[in-house]
Motif scaffolding. Sequence first.
Motif: not given
Length: 498
Positions: A326-345
Amino acid sequence: MSADFDVFIIGGGINGCGIARDAAGRGYSVGLCEMSDLASGTSSGSTKLIHGGLRYLEHYEFRLVKKALSEREILWANAPHIIWPLRFVLPHHRGLRPAWLLRLGLYIYDYIGGRKKLPATTTLDLTTNVVGKPLKPLFSKGFEYSDCWVNDSRLVVLNAQDAALRGAKIETRTKCVSAERKGKVWHITTEDMQTGDVIVRTAELLINAAGPWVDEVLVGAVKSSNSKNVRLVQGSHIIVPKIFDHDRCYIFQNSDDRIIFAIPYEHKYTLIGTTDQDYVGDAADVAITAEEISYLCSAASEYFEKPVRDEDVVWTYSGVRPLFDDGASTAQEATRDYVLRQDGAADAAPLLNVFGGKITTYRVLAEAVLEMIEANLQARGPAWTKQASLPGGDFPIDGFVGLLIDVQKKYPFLEPEQAKRMIRAYGTQIYDLLADATTLSELGIDFGQGLTEREVSYLMEKEWARTADDILWRRTKLGIEADEALFTALNDWMSACG
Ligand code: FAD
């Protein structure tokens, strides 16, 4: 021509196995491939907490904390043999976060997560309470709150086992080397990592739950240009001889704003962790560094009266968090939540990618994935995992002692510690494992540490165990006390069994 599977999953960690179980239980045909052993990736390298993550409140991750807190009592009820409550002691440190802020955070923690059975936060006088004893005398005040403990690798195996019981085909030591869309169907090529055999299977929908390898699967197997989704963050733990004699854990705030836990582990030890540092390389090669050992020893020594020294460390393990980038500046600040993404037409065979996530949220993650599956394939059945026991977990949450008494009555030849260990691992499945045995010798070869031929055969037949490491590090934690001879004898015996 219909596909071999409705859903094919790459990755036998907690997320892949949780999705497989939920989908199979709803009536989809499911295939899953795991290139190594189940839980051999991040899912056996965690701190083993089913927790909301008190620290995430500081990063305003209220949604994640609420979701995770709500899962604690659900998962505990589903698997009381491998998940149970723990009390955490948070000593107040004058130089760090003020006491009112800690109390406020804990108040939120107590009330946003639908807590019913877990006890609420209390304030502690560390000068008189037994939990103050191992600490330096400067810590006079603290708080005690609830979360849960989980045997992480067994949680994965039990999800895989339940998925298989509901019809899923689970293949370990099987790597997905390529996945190609042909119209509305995936053609998935897998390679058996032991024989080199290659098989092509078809599926309507593909799920990439490869944890730290999720981008590698996208680029290498799927040939996608979408290659930078996760940030790899290493976390390591040390195990030292038991530092304290009570059953509570400590959560220590460090001067660098991080926190570490000190947790009772396998009766004789204390588990201390974790670290947070960006990781580069193959996640399979992750290992603790000398700096991490020193960091954990000195952070714990800030609190414990008796210093924790590098030479006290008897075992270590490390894991790589596949955090959504998520672009967080430090490893510790990066979100621990999950993100689900569908790919393809819209008219192409769907690919669902799982980025990030915690062990704690695996069940709700699977439900969210199932909603996406239903949007692509037709819905087959309602959500069901909230009230469903995992294998061996069909006994009351306070039923451990009752189960132990019954097991000791039926199998009086078991040593008390052996009986406890086996109930903690197998729950009510211990009855299937021991069946009608009436003497220890009926359980066959005794490999040592209370591990018998009967148990090893069970783990090979019902839990996909193939090597001594699978058994001594992931199905059990007997590896900590095992010598080289036990590993060798077990490996030899298992290879002779084929
Ligand atoms: P993994 O467990 O890594 O599974 C992915 C699997 O995919 C691997 O087994 C891998 O072998 C397989 N794979 C990869 N590529 C292929 C391929 N091409 N073909 C076939 N198989 C493939 N969470 C909590 O809730 N509580 C905690 O206390 C906690 N502590 C943590 C502490 C540390 C140090 C770390 C690192 C994480 C911690 N977490 C915790 C987070 C949690 O462990 C992870 O989020 C979770 O285990 C991720 O599971 P996963 O299934 O996504 O990944």
